[in-house]
Scaffold this motif. Structure first.
Motif, mmCIF file in Angstrom:
data_model
loop_
_atom_site.group_PDB
_atom_site.id
_atom_site.type_symbol
_atom_site.label_atom_id
_atom_site.label_comp_id
_atom_site.label_asym_id
_atom_site.label_seq_id
_atom_site.Cartn_x
_atom_site.Cartn_y
_atom_site.Cartn_z
ATOM 1 N N PRO A 15 -15.811 -2.274 -24.924
ATOM 2 C CA PRO A 15 -16.703 -1.315 -25.578
ATOM 3 C C PRO A 15 -15.963 -0.020 -25.933
ATOM 4 O O PRO A 15 -15.094 0.420 -25.188
ATOM 5 C CB PRO A 15 -17.771 -1.045 -24.518
ATOM 6 N N SER A 16 -16.304 0.574 -27.053
ATOM 7 C CA SER A 16 -15.668 1.830 -27.469
ATOM 8 C C SER A 16 -16.001 2.955 -26.516
ATOM 9 O O SER A 16 -15.177 3.817 -26.240
ATOM 10 C CB SER A 16 -16.130 2.218 -28.864
ATOM 11 N N ILE A 17 -17.242 2.965 -26.043
ATOM 12 C CA ILE A 17 -17.640 3.960 -25.046
ATOM 13 C C ILE A 17 -18.003 3.210 -23.780
ATOM 14 O O ILE A 17 -18.874 2.346 -23.806
ATOM 15 C CB ILE A 17 -18.822 4.802 -25.541
ATOM 16 N N PRO A 18 -17.316 3.506 -22.682
ATOM 17 C CA PRO A 18 -17.561 2.768 -21.450
ATOM 18 C C PRO A 18 -19.012 2.910 -20.999
ATOM 19 O O PRO A 18 -19.627 3.955 -21.196
ATOM 20 C CB PRO A 18 -16.603 3.422 -20.440
ATOM 21 N N HIS A 61 -19.489 10.127 -23.828
ATOM 22 C CA HIS A 61 -18.114 9.744 -23.519
ATOM 23 C C HIS A 61 -17.631 10.520 -22.292
ATOM 24 O O HIS A 61 -17.808 11.726 -22.213
ATOM 25 C CB HIS A 61 -17.202 10.033 -24.718
ATOM 26 N N PRO A 62 -17.009 9.814 -21.328
ATOM 27 C CA PRO A 62 -16.621 10.503 -20.080
ATOM 28 C C PRO A 62 -15.568 11.594 -20.285
ATOM 29 O O PRO A 62 -15.447 12.482 -19.446
ATOM 30 C CB PRO A 62 -16.066 9.374 -19.202
ATOM 31 N N LEU A 63 -14.843 11.551 -21.384
ATOM 32 C CA LEU A 63 -13.783 12.543 -21.588
ATOM 33 C C LEU A 63 -13.927 13.293 -22.915
ATOM 34 O O LEU A 63 -12.942 13.677 -23.550
ATOM 35 C CB LEU A 63 -12.405 11.886 -21.482
ATOM 36 N N LEU A 64 -15.166 13.476 -23.339
ATOM 37 C CA LEU A 64 -15.383 14.266 -24.557
ATOM 38 C C LEU A 64 -16.711 14.999 -24.441
ATOM 39 O O LEU A 64 -17.692 14.449 -23.940
ATOM 40 C CB LEU A 64 -15.396 13.355 -25.796
ATOM 41 N N GLY A 65 -16.720 16.236 -24.891
ATOM 42 C CA GLY A 65 -17.979 16.958 -24.981
ATOM 43 C C GLY A 65 -18.219 17.912 -23.839
ATOM 44 O O GLY A 65 -17.343 18.686 -23.458
ATOM 45 N N ILE A 66 -19.426 17.856 -23.304
ATOM 46 C CA ILE A 66 -19.844 18.837 -22.303
ATOM 47 C C ILE A 66 -20.674 18.138 -21.223
ATOM 48 O O ILE A 66 -21.467 17.246 -21.522
ATOM 49 C CB ILE A 66 -20.639 19.997 -22.976
ATOM 50 N N GLU A 67 -20.451 18.521 -19.991
ATOM 51 C CA GLU A 67 -21.197 17.958 -18.866
ATOM 52 C C GLU A 67 -22.495 18.759 -18.693
ATOM 53 O O GLU A 67 -22.552 19.952 -19.012
ATOM 54 C CB GLU A 67 -20.317 18.040 -17.615
ATOM 55 N N PHE A 68 -23.512 18.110 -18.148
ATOM 56 C CA PHE A 68 -24.822 18.754 -18.044
ATOM 57 C C PHE A 68 -24.785 20.052 -17.224
ATOM 58 O O PHE A 68 -25.520 21.001 -17.528
ATOM 59 C CB PHE A 68 -25.848 17.786 -17.450
#
Lengths: 415, 415
Positions: A62-65, B279-286
């Protein structure tokens, strides 16, 4: 009844047809069980429709896990979903929530990107779009036969208003068409916004009195709404012609409210963009993104540049420039702002791939750090573009133009 | 001088120390060549500082694909970067552009996520934060000893104001504490906003006159700014207590402007959130995200729920709830809004993992599709929570409570 169609690039472990219908359901009727009150008539009128599914490749990972999805194959497709404008009318935030809301959360997808939006004709009647765009920007800067050449005040933050004004004077004399604040600068401890406007506009107005050319300065008015409106008026009163807004940071309704004032050219800075676009299967593609900001009324929008210092590929930059130049309403277009590591060397590839000079071509260090100073830097950029439009190669141009030759020597190591 | 510190989770093919300093440089002084005017004094005062780097694992493939990066190993780390508040003061959009602007575009990173923000004490003096939050929401709904129970009008879009009011009346009689518009509904062709407010508030006011309890209805006022302000006043005048805003679609400055009116509880809907966080490594965490909306003044914010129908893991939901319940200023807290596929069965796990009833617990189909109708659905949710707080298991609770037992039968296939 008119419909709005959105194009998505998706990836799903499920059957494609089913996944597309889950998306359409979630974004119109939306709940996980059949409930009373949901009649067939209601569905026909307000339900989103799956208009098209074009199957692409399948992949093994998957592209996004996702912890919630276990599958051996993930199918990619381009899909088109449409909504009646009866659902949201001309309400831009509602359009956004419909086109790019909860659908990103659906576990049926391991990738989803909004690629493009088709707006119906009645949107033209309801939205002004960019008030100035390319034509208005050219008129204000009095530049018609080449790209507008711009620069950014660097260091991004730290200089006093007086130091900034000295630099602006140097740049104005050097013949630059456009100068902008950095997006990190608005009103710092040692450089209050109003002081900066006073100092800078004095220099720009003086220079305009002398030679009839008013440099466009994009003051970064980004702030809370009332402050933005105050700053907008302050710039206008001081004789300024442009305000800059960090569109992602300010947000859609704030940007629209500022654009609706209609008196200053609005320079849209897209900082934060990488977060929305950098993953190939998440977020929003520039083609869709720029339409939203045109609806809000932005006149100029950043697109990075060829051989930029950032992650973005040249192909993506070219697509973005083309998107801005494609008329949305009434033939109006959006001025693409080229920046990031530009120094003139990229003019050749930029022109060869886009065949346009309808650009605001920005160089920071590329102008400021020229061996002959800013005047040499501006001249070198104009020379590069003249050479590019005349069909010269970079090598040919460096032999023809002295200032550009020095740029190649200083910045062109990799060229 | 006070500083603001941001925590990032990063991945880079480069030397970590170097990559962190590129980020700090780009987000303060920022250009690709050394330029005149950048003194050491300036740098000391305004430069971003790398405060900490904690090395994590290395991986063989980049988290976000990049044509510009070729490496055999990608290093992950938690890093902390700080800025003097002299750079941007209390300007929220500038804070955003500084903390999550161009840095996402740096080719030095193949992954970058803003995890948390440490705000200095003076921010407490300058920002009101949520005017109502948990305490104000409880007071308005008159619910103190259990989670507030809410529901969403479904189908999301399509019903007339009168049909909606009939449903609201049924729900009010059923004893629900809170009802909200769907984020896709604001003013549709067959359900004008004002007509909806009139019809719904008549029912809610009548019911309040009868039994002293005013159901909180979150009207979706999301729209352009002037329309939002008009709608806000309209809701207030009609005796409403709450307005809903799709925070990502409306944007920071629009949301702040509405919250600053200070008279209605603001229900923040985070649709579009998946795009920013999935995505786990893109963007912002809550954890970081909710602080920004608290600064804007939002009182209630969506966090999904345990065993939700979306992509989000239970661990992530629990972290989000904890983030909302942690005081930011003056002990004030943000009310976490639990939703997505909830029906009461998740109360046990939710309580066991969070040990709180300071929740707005929302069920759509879970209330509306209960075999005994909405009254049974509301009762079943209250029972589930009573059971959970009393330490019962789901199985024990289903034997104790008749209505909850029917919920288990209808919705609990997987439970």
């Amino acid at each position: 009844m008119e419909r709005i169609t959105a194009k998505y690039y998706i990836e799903t472990p499920n059957e494609l047809e089913k996944a597309a219908h889950v998306l359409a359901g979630e974004q119109s009727s939306g709940t996980f069980v059949k409930i009373p009150g949901e009649t067939e008539e209601l569905k026909q009128r307000f339900a989103a429709r799956v208009e098209n599914i074009t199957l692409l490749e399948s992949v093994k990972e998957p592209s996004i896990p996702s912890n919630k999805v276990v599958a051996t194959s993930y199918h990619r497709a381009n899909i088109e979903i449409s909504w009646s404008i009866e659902n949201f009318g001309y309400n831009l935030p509602l359009l956004l929530s419909t086109l790019q809301g909860n659908l990103y959360e659906l576990s049926q997808f391991t990738g989803l990107k909004l690629m493009d939006i088709d707006l119906p004709p009645s949107y033209e009647e309801h939205f002004n779009g960019p008030r100035f765009g390319i034509a208005g920007s050219r008129k204000s800067m009095d530049v018609y036969d080449r790209p507008m050449i711009g620069t950014i005040i660097k260091p991004s933050i730290g200089m006093s208003p007086e130091e900034t004004a000295v630099l602006v004077k140097k740049l104005a004399i050097a013949g630059v068409d456009f100068i902008k604040d950095d997006e990190l600068q608005s009103s710092a401890a040692n450089s209050k916004f109003e002081d900066r406007v006073d100092a800078i506009m004095k220099v720009i107005n003086d220079q305009a009195d002398k030679n009839g050319k008013k440099v466009m300065y994009a003051f970064n008015i980004s702030d809370e709404l009332d402050n933005m409106l105050r700053r907008y008026e302050y710039v206008l009163k001081a004789g300024g012609t442009c305000a800059m807004i960090s569109v992602n940071s300010v947000g859609l309704t704030g940007v629209k409210k500022i654009c609706d004032q209609g008196k200053l050219v609005i320079h849209g800075h897209r900082n934060g963009w990488g977060m929305l676009n950098r993953h190939p299967l998440l977020g929003i593609e520039f083609t869709a993104y720029q339409k939203l900001w045109r609806l809000a009324g932005v006149d100029q929008l950043h697109v990075n540049g060829i051989q930029n210092k950032f992650w973005e590929s040249d192909d993506s930059v070219v697509r973005s420039i083309e998107a801005c130049l494609k008329p949305l309403f009434r033939g109006e277009t959006l001025l693409p702002v080229i920046s990031s590591g530009q120094w003139g060397g990229q003019a050749f590839e930029t022109y060869s791939r886009t065949k346009t000079t309808d650009l605001l071509y920005m160089a920071g260090g590329g102008i400021m750090a020229h061996p002959d100073g800013p005047a040499g830097g501006v001249m070198a950029l104009q020379q590069a573009w003249e050479g590019a439009v005349n069909g010269l190669t970079l090598e040919e141009a460096r032999h023809q133009y002295a200032e550009f030759s020095k740029s190649v020597q200083k910045f062109g190591v990799k060229a």
